[in-house]
Design an enzyme around this catalytic site. Structure first.
Site, PDB file in Angstrom:
ATOM      1  N   ASP A 157      -1.628  -1.828  -5.190  1.00  0.00           N
ATOM      2  CA  ASP A 157      -0.761  -2.566  -6.102  1.00  0.00           C
ATOM      3  C   ASP A 157      -1.288  -2.390  -7.512  1.00  0.00           C
ATOM      4  O   ASP A 157      -2.323  -1.743  -7.716  1.00  0.00           O
ATOM      5  CB  ASP A 157      -0.693  -4.056  -5.714  1.00  0.00           C
ATOM      6  N   GLY A 202      -3.352   0.722  -8.971  1.00  0.00           N
ATOM      7  CA  GLY A 202      -2.706   1.919  -9.484  1.00  0.00           C
ATOM      8  C   GLY A 202      -1.264   1.639  -9.837  1.00  0.00           C
ATOM      9  O   GLY A 202      -0.835   0.489  -9.948  1.00  0.00           O
ATOM     10  N   ASP A 203      -0.491   2.705 -10.016  1.00  0.00           N
ATOM     11  CA  ASP A 203       0.909   2.624 -10.418  1.00  0.00           C
ATOM     12  C   ASP A 203       1.742   3.422  -9.435  1.00  0.00           C
ATOM     13  O   ASP A 203       1.656   4.646  -9.379  1.00  0.00           O
ATOM     14  CB  ASP A 203       1.056   3.195 -11.831  1.00  0.00           C
ATOM     15  N   HIS A 256      13.630  -3.221  -2.882  1.00  0.00           N
ATOM     16  CA  HIS A 256      14.758  -4.037  -3.361  1.00  0.00           C
ATOM     17  C   HIS A 256      14.582  -4.487  -4.807  1.00  0.00           C
ATOM     18  O   HIS A 256      15.542  -4.956  -5.434  1.00  0.00           O
ATOM     19  CB  HIS A 256      14.998  -5.232  -2.426  1.00  0.00           C
TER      20      HIS A 256
END
Length: 338
Positions: free
Chosen positions: A203, A229-230, A248
């Site tokens: 995350d 991280g991304d 979502h």
């Protein structure tokens, strides 16, 4: 009118309209930790007000209203006590909804709904208009608000995680990567049930920092780690990619980017495991149809039908293999490499 006669339409709609009163009253009770304060037994409003630093007459009115809905109960002597509905507003009990109620009434969560009309008119995300930036950028700069969000997401996970872990067989996987895994509740639940896989909670760095203590508390530090991280840039390599209520949050183009990044680092034979509500056809009721409005107002994302998930996976290099019911509102949407 007999007790069993259906309410007239205007009465049903009135109850729907006044639902906002109940929602915010529950959130205030959760923020004040009133159910925690009543865990040991009935208490006088004056005592509760002193403990919570609130105005006693106003606190009484809040409790009286909630008691009329079965959340708390007032005794003949004016003291308030716990009920089965208020008990789930306690912190840390099985099935606790306290963090969820806190999150749903938070200022950043509540205010965008006041601009839903403009969102319906224009398609623009209400949150961005109210706060001048997207929701996840906003939360990343505000630790206190981010903590409310993350605790609320963990609250949702406590409802869904056991059903997901029981309904889907994670045992064949060597490494399970929980993408956007928050503080790791779902992955820890899976690893506690399946003893062979290892796990990575992935995350944003400020979120992943909270996963380490949760992993340690679950006794899983030897099999699981947190990594910041991304997910729009890259994700760790794995044999299964679990994404619960992540896809979502995003429109199709950004959702596909996340899924392509999973595809790019996937080990041979890897599977995609999305945990989402799948919108049913027609007029069938579904909490996902209301959660979809939350996505519309706050996160720019959407809930999707099975057909829409199939198209999204195909665009990202996966193929929809099956949809597994869990007995909870969420389903497991399994994808395989195309």
């Amino acid at each position: 009118m007999s007790e069993n006669a259906p309410l007239p339409p205007e009465a049903v709609v009135t109850q729907m309209i006044f639902g906002k009163w109940v929602a915010m009253a529950l959130s205030v009770a959760a923020k004040l930790r009133l159910a925690d304060a009543l865990a040991a037994g009935p208490r006088a409003v004056a005592d509760l007000a002193a403990e919570t630093n609130t105005h006693a007459p106003s606190l009484y009115r809040l409790l009286r209203a909630l008691a009329s809905a079965g959340v708390f109960a007032e005794d003949a002597d004016g003291r308030f006590r716990q009920t089965p509905l208020s008990a789930v507003l306690r912190t840390g009990v099985p099935g606790s909804m306290r963090a969820v109620a806190d999150y749903c009434g938070a200022d950043w969560s509540w205010r965008p709904w006041g601009q839903l009309m403009e969102t319906v008119r224009t398609g623009a995300t209400a949150f961005d208009a109210v706060f001048g930036e997207p929701v996840f950028d906003h939360l990343a700069k505000r630790p206190a608000e981010s903590a409310v969000f993350n605790e609320g997401m963990t609250g949702f996970s406590t409802q869904a995680a056991p059903a997901v872990a029981a309904s889907y067989d994670f045992s064949p996987f060597g490494t399970i990567v929980d993408v956007g895994g928050g503080h790791g509740h779902l992955l820890c639940t899976i690893l506690a049930r399946r003893h062979s896989p290892r796990g990575v909670v992935f995350d944003a760095p400020h979120v992943a920092a909270g996963a380490g203590p949760a992993i340690a508390a679950a006794g899983l530090s030897g099999r699981c780690r947190a990594e910041g991280g991304d997910f729009f840039a890259a994700v760790p390599a794995g044999d299964a990619y679990v994404l619960k209520h992540i896809i979502h949050d995003w429109p199709d183009d950004k959702a596909a980017t996340i899924l392509r990044n999973c595809r790019a680092t996937a080990n041979a034979g890897a599977k995609l495991v999305l945990v989402e509500i799948v919108i049913p056809p027609g007029n069938d009721p579904s909490p996902g149809k209301w959660l979809d409005l939350e996505m519309l107002a706050i996160a720019s994302g959407k809930e999707r039908t099975e057909k829409e998930y199939a198209a999204l996976l195909t665009a990202a290099g996966w193929r929809l293999a099956r949809v597994v019911s869990t007995g909870a509102p969420v389903s497991v949407i399994e994808g395989v490499v195309a």
